[in-house]
Write a protein that holds these residues in place. Sequence first.
Motif, mmCIF file in Angstrom:
data_model
loop_
_atom_site.group_PDB
_atom_site.id
_atom_site.type_symbol
_atom_site.label_atom_id
_atom_site.label_comp_id
_atom_site.label_asym_id
_atom_site.label_seq_id
_atom_site.Cartn_x
_atom_site.Cartn_y
_atom_site.Cartn_z
ATOM 1 N N TYR A 1 0.855 -1.188 0.000
ATOM 2 C CA TYR A 1 0.000 0.000 0.000
ATOM 3 C C TYR A 1 0.894 1.242 0.000
ATOM 4 N N ASP A 2 0.413 2.307 -0.632
ATOM 5 C CA ASP A 2 0.938 3.643 -0.392
ATOM 6 C C ASP A 2 0.111 4.247 0.736
ATOM 7 N N ILE A 3 0.779 4.655 1.824
ATOM 8 C CA ILE A 3 0.081 5.207 2.986
ATOM 9 C C ILE A 3 0.575 6.635 3.199
ATOM 10 N N SER A 4 -0.363 7.551 3.412
ATOM 11 C CA SER A 4 0.023 8.952 3.570
ATOM 12 C C SER A 4 -0.825 9.626 4.642
ATOM 13 N N ASP A 5 -0.264 10.684 5.186
ATOM 14 C CA ASP A 5 -0.988 11.544 6.124
ATOM 15 C C ASP A 5 -0.376 12.942 6.005
ATOM 16 N N PRO A 6 -0.937 13.787 5.147
ATOM 17 C CA PRO A 6 -0.288 15.062 4.841
ATOM 18 C C PRO A 6 -0.419 16.114 5.928
ATOM 19 N N ASN A 7 -1.264 15.892 6.929
ATOM 20 C CA ASN A 7 -1.538 16.941 7.907
ATOM 21 C C ASN A 7 -0.664 16.834 9.151
ATOM 22 N N SER A 8 -0.735 15.701 9.856
ATOM 23 C CA SER A 8 0.117 15.549 11.035
ATOM 24 C C SER A 8 1.257 14.563 10.800
ATOM 25 N N GLY A 9 1.235 13.857 9.685
ATOM 26 C CA GLY A 9 2.327 12.935 9.375
ATOM 27 C C GLY A 9 2.162 11.589 10.051
ATOM 28 N N LEU A 10 2.903 10.619 9.560
ATOM 29 C CA LEU A 10 2.829 9.248 10.062
ATOM 30 C C LEU A 10 3.704 9.098 11.299
ATOM 31 N N ALA A 11 3.140 8.465 12.322
ATOM 32 C CA ALA A 11 3.899 8.170 13.540
ATOM 33 C C ALA A 11 4.316 6.710 13.596
ATOM 34 N N LYS A 12 3.420 5.808 13.144
ATOM 35 C CA LYS A 12 3.722 4.386 13.256
ATOM 36 C C LYS A 12 2.965 3.609 12.184
ATOM 37 N N ILE A 13 3.654 2.620 11.602
ATOM 38 C CA ILE A 13 3.036 1.664 10.690
ATOM 39 C C ILE A 13 3.282 0.271 11.264
ATOM 40 N N GLU A 14 2.215 -0.495 11.446
ATOM 41 C CA GLU A 14 2.324 -1.870 11.933
ATOM 42 C C GLU A 14 1.759 -2.809 10.879
ATOM 43 N N ILE A 15 2.510 -3.867 10.565
ATOM 44 C CA ILE A 15 2.100 -4.828 9.541
ATOM 45 C C ILE A 15 2.188 -6.230 10.131
ATOM 46 N N ALA A 16 1.118 -7.004 9.990
ATOM 47 C CA ALA A 16 1.087 -8.368 10.506
ATOM 48 C C ALA A 16 0.434 -9.283 9.477
ATOM 49 N N GLY A 17 0.691 -10.592 9.642
ATOM 50 C CA GLY A 17 0.045 -11.590 8.800
ATOM 51 C C GLY A 17 0.910 -12.166 7.709
ATOM 52 N N GLY A 18 2.087 -11.564 7.465
ATOM 53 C CA GLY A 18 2.988 -12.082 6.435
ATOM 54 C C GLY A 18 4.050 -12.974 7.041
ATOM 55 N N LYS A 19 5.164 -13.109 6.339
ATOM 56 C CA LYS A 19 6.225 -13.986 6.837
ATOM 57 C C LYS A 19 6.910 -13.413 8.066
ATOM 58 N N GLU A 20 6.764 -12.099 8.295
ATOM 59 C CA GLU A 20 7.267 -11.479 9.520
ATOM 60 C C GLU A 20 6.458 -10.229 9.823
ATOM 61 N N ASP A 21 6.278 -9.960 11.125
ATOM 62 C CA ASP A 21 5.609 -8.734 11.530
ATOM 63 C C ASP A 21 6.598 -7.574 11.469
#
Length: 330
Positions: free
Chosen positions: A176-196
Amino acid sequence: MTVYIDNHKPLVAGTFEADPVDSVHSPKYGNFSNHGVKIRIPIADLDEKNKNIGSSGFKKAAVSINCTYEDGQTKKINYNSDKIEISGNDIILTIPDDVVGEDHAAEMTITASVTDNVGNVSEAVAVQKNKHDLVIDKIKPVFENYSITSADGSENFYKTEVDGKTWVNGDAAVSYDISDPNSGLAKIEIAGGKEDKTNEYTADADITKSGTYTSETDPNKDGEFNFEFKAVDNAGNDARETPSIYKDNKRPEITGFSFKQADNVDKNGMADGSNKEKYRHFYNDENGVEMTVTAEDPESSSGIRYICVELYNPDGSVFDSKKFEFGESK
């Protein structure tokens, strides 16, 4: 009679503090919230020796907030003494939650003024040492451009839709392309694949507004993969996507053939036992011959998409060819 002279302007600190109990996130590059917030602006009324001796004290204060909204519109809001509390050496103001509507965001610049009891006035812009003085952001991070590609760049990678499920024939990378133009990204968490995976940006020198984030299927298993991508912005808003894909890395199996004459007469069926290894099956072509092929896709099955059957003449040339389709790629 004693007369006191106070000809020094009170001081307004060029800074402010957001009340921690209001869940204001303050990494080094800004102050962010997703609701109204209480702020404190330090003030002082000192003489030339930086002492309170000879000071007349504070009479009133005012605060103006310049809001720049995510769509470019601006608004100035003024707060006078009836909305402001002077407590000790602080101006205290609670910025209401409705200053920023739902699904909107605003960056704020705060200017404060204080007047002492003999009319001396001082004003200052209460700025932090960054460009994001105070941001109230009620917009969730945005997910775009969902893609499924080969994890290892295989040219034979294939995906298809079967009964509403996305099937792939090898290890896949989900992005995915993930964006947050106003306050910005603090954390991205990804689970379910070969590694979290966890990406945190609170220590960065400046705001991180966008990125591409990927997870891959486990190469050691087939079947269903349920991914979860969660994004949290600096104001505390979160959003998530939970795509599922199915991996089938095993070939289907052809389990058998059967032959019969089209009129169901078996008299020309099997050749004499002494010749069957060499000659196999003999039929006359008066009514044609019916051939049945059976196949299965037993484990982590995406199902049989199509079966191709070719009949060859004794000289190796193709006598007939048919393709029986059961589903199509989308």
